[in-house]
Design an enzyme around this catalytic site. Structure first.
Site, PDB file in Angstrom:
ATOM      1  N   ASP A   1       0.863  -1.195   0.000  1.00 50.63           N
ATOM      2  CA  ASP A   1       0.000   0.000   0.000  1.00 50.63           C
ATOM      3  C   ASP A   1       0.893   1.238   0.000  1.00 50.63           C
ATOM      4  OD1 ASP A   1      -2.503   1.455   0.176  1.00 50.63           O
ATOM      5  OD2 ASP A   1      -1.937   1.968   2.219  1.00 50.63           O
ATOM      6  N   SER A   2       0.302   2.369  -0.371  1.00 52.43           N
ATOM      7  CA  SER A   2       1.042   3.630  -0.311  1.00 52.43           C
ATOM      8  C   SER A   2       1.472   3.934   1.123  1.00 52.43           C
ATOM      9  CB  SER A   2       0.160   4.758  -0.827  1.00 52.43           C
ATOM     10  OG  SER A   2      -1.013   4.836  -0.045  1.00 52.43           O
TER      11      SER A   2
ATOM     12  N   ASN B   1      -6.307   0.923  -3.574  1.00 48.46           N
ATOM     13  CA  ASN B   1      -7.172   1.141  -4.734  1.00 48.46           C
ATOM     14  C   ASN B   1      -6.520   2.047  -5.759  1.00 48.46           C
ATOM     15  OD1 ASN B   1     -10.123   0.030  -4.223  1.00 48.46           O
ATOM     16  ND2 ASN B   1      -9.235   0.640  -2.273  1.00 48.46           N
ATOM     17  N   THR B   2      -5.808   3.057  -5.266  1.00 48.05           N
ATOM     18  CA  THR B   2      -5.202   4.022  -6.185  1.00 48.05           C
ATOM     19  C   THR B   2      -4.154   3.325  -7.052  1.00 48.05           C
ATOM     20  OG1 THR B   2      -5.541   5.647  -4.430  1.00 48.05           O
ATOM     21  CG2 THR B   2      -4.186   6.324  -6.307  1.00 48.05           C
TER      22      THR B   2
ATOM     23  N   GLU C   1      -4.399   9.503   8.290  1.00 48.10           N
ATOM     24  CA  GLU C   1      -2.936   9.440   8.454  1.00 48.10           C
ATOM     25  C   GLU C   1      -2.481  10.275   9.652  1.00 48.10           C
ATOM     26  OE1 GLU C   1      -0.125   8.406   6.129  1.00 48.10           O
ATOM     27  OE2 GLU C   1      -1.547   6.959   5.346  1.00 48.10           O
TER      28      GLU C   1
ATOM     29  N   TYR D   1      -0.813   8.596  -2.298  1.00 53.22           N
ATOM     30  CA  TYR D   1      -0.825   8.400  -3.754  1.00 53.22           C
ATOM     31  C   TYR D   1      -2.086   9.010  -4.393  1.00 53.22           C
ATOM     32  CZ  TYR D   1       2.900   4.758  -3.954  1.00 53.22           C
ATOM     33  OH  TYR D   1       4.080   4.060  -3.925  1.00 53.22           O
ATOM     34  N   GLY D   2      -3.114   9.209  -3.563  1.00 50.85           N
ATOM     35  CA  GLY D   2      -4.454   9.498  -4.063  1.00 50.85           C
ATOM     36  C   GLY D   2      -4.579  10.666  -5.011  1.00 50.85           C
TER      37      GLY D   2
ATOM     38  N   THR E   1      -8.440   1.829   1.030  1.00 48.31           N
ATOM     39  CA  THR E   1      -8.156   0.943   2.162  1.00 48.31           C
ATOM     40  C   THR E   1      -7.891   1.710   3.467  1.00 48.31           C
ATOM     41  OG1 THR E   1      -5.863   0.792   1.383  1.00 48.31           O
ATOM     42  CG2 THR E   1      -7.370  -0.956   0.722  1.00 48.31           C
ATOM     43  N   HIS E   2      -7.812   3.040   3.385  1.00 45.22           N
ATOM     44  CA  HIS E   2      -7.713   3.848   4.605  1.00 45.22           C
ATOM     45  C   HIS E   2      -9.079   4.064   5.276  1.00 45.22           C
ATOM     46  CE1 HIS E   2      -3.697   4.977   3.303  1.00 45.22           C
ATOM     47  NE2 HIS E   2      -3.537   5.697   4.385  1.00 45.22           N
TER      48      HIS E   2
HETATM   49  N1  DGL Z   1      -5.053   3.428   0.600  1.00 39.93           N
HETATM   50  C1  DGL Z   1      -5.034   3.938  -0.724  1.00 39.93           C
HETATM   51  C2  DGL Z   1      -6.230   3.448  -1.524  1.00 39.93           C
HETATM   52  O1  DGL Z   1      -6.795   2.408  -1.225  1.00 39.93           O
HETATM   53  C3  DGL Z   1      -4.950   5.447  -0.886  1.00 39.93           C
HETATM   54  C4  DGL Z   1      -4.142   6.207   0.051  1.00 39.93           C
HETATM   55  C5  DGL Z   1      -3.348   7.280  -0.628  1.00 39.93           C
HETATM   56  O2  DGL Z   1      -3.924   8.284  -1.085  1.00 39.93           O
HETATM   57  O3  DGL Z   1      -2.144   7.089  -0.674  1.00 39.93           O
HETATM   58  O4  DGL Z   1      -6.592   4.093  -2.476  1.00 39.93           O
END
Ligand code: DGL
Length: 278
Positions: A11-12, A75-76, A159, A43-44, A194-195
């Site tokens: 994950d990010s 997901n991103t 976060e 990452y979003g 996933t956050h």
């Molecule tokens: N947890 C990441 C997701 O499921 C996104 C978090 C991020 O923006 O880095 O998309």
């Protein structure tokens, strides 16, 4: 014959730990290697190229550790990098290894939860802009109406451990209001980041009565179990000593403090510098 190695979970940052928790709960016998790219998260809101480049570098790191199977528990990254990695990179760099995401398994079942056939998707800006969910879901549930809402403040709230703050109230209320304005018959809300399970209590406070809230962890875990059953050639290469090892690209102290909240258990991470991976 390659030596068995852990299943990689990426994950990010911390979000993938909500998925790992479910996967490891359902499939405890396997070893898992987790990598959070905290130094470069979130990452979003990043470009396609950045998310793809960072994700590919992390995938290569998992391969260097011997992993034959990597789950993008983000997901991103699944939306912006998975297809290119599967179609362009894997055949060249590791044709016998596999990388799976979280969007497809979710798309395969999401329609079964809705009676009104109206589903709301809450996700990062990157996931929403990619249109991955509407496209994937249409393959399995062509009649389903999908409404999307980007919640760019939710990851920073989580976060920064602000999931119970007034700020969280404000943004959760705002984004829920927006999505129900787009689709008043929505009876299922998917947390497609996933956050977001960390905000579950807050979301439930503002969710209209009768609307179901779906997180992905359980869905992804079930789908992985099924995948391993159907692919013994990959399953045989997954080691089974029930070990969990955690890596972060940022500070281990911060990771451990935060990770425990996402994972539900104490975590002791190691630091990895990805500069040498190319
Ligand atoms: N947890 C990441 C997701 O499921 C996104 C978090 C991020 O923006 O880095 O998309």
């Amino acid at each position: 014959m390659q030596r068995p190695a852990p299943i990689g979970v990426f994950d990010s940052g911390y979000g993938g730990l909500t998925v790992l928790k479910e996967i490891a709960g359902q499939l405890p016998q396997y070893d898992y290697l987790y990598l959070g790219d905290n130094a470069r998260s979130p990452y979003g809101n990043r470009s396609f190229d950045t998310v793809y480049h960072n994700t590919l570098q992390c995938v290569k790191w998992f391969f260097d550790q011997g992993c034959s199977l990597v789950i993008l528990a983000c997901n991103t990254a699944s939306a912006k990098a998975l297809r290119t990695i599967q179609q362009n990179d894997l055949p060249e760099i590791a044709p016998d290894k596999r990388v799976l995401g979280v969007i497809r398994p979710t798309a395969e079942v999401i329609g079964t939860f809705s009676e009104t056939k109206n589903v709301g998707i809450l996700a990062t800006q990157g996931t929403v802009n990619s249109d991955s969910y509407p496209m994937e879901i249409a393959k399995f549930f062509p009649g389903l109406k999908i409404y999307q809402e980007a919640c760019p403040m939710w990851v920073p709230l989580v976060e920064n451990n602000e999931q119970n703050s007034h700020g969280a109230d404000f943004f959760v209320k705002k984004n829920l209001h927006n999505i129900f304005e787009k689709g008043e018959n929505i009876d299922v809300i998917l947390l497609a980041c996933t956050h977001y399970p960390l905000l579950q209590e807050k979301i439930e406070e503002y969710l209209p009565v009768g609307v179901k809230l779906i997180s992905q962890g359980e869905i992804v875990a079930k789908s992985l179990a099924d995948y391993l059953n159907r692919h013994p050639e990959i399953e045989n290469r997954c080691s089974k000593n029930s070990q969990r090892v955690f890596y972060t690209t940022d500070s281990t102290g911060d990771f451990d403090n935060h990770a425990a909240i996402f994972y539900g258990q104490p975590v002791q991470s190691r630091h990895i510098d990805l500069e040498s991976v190319n």
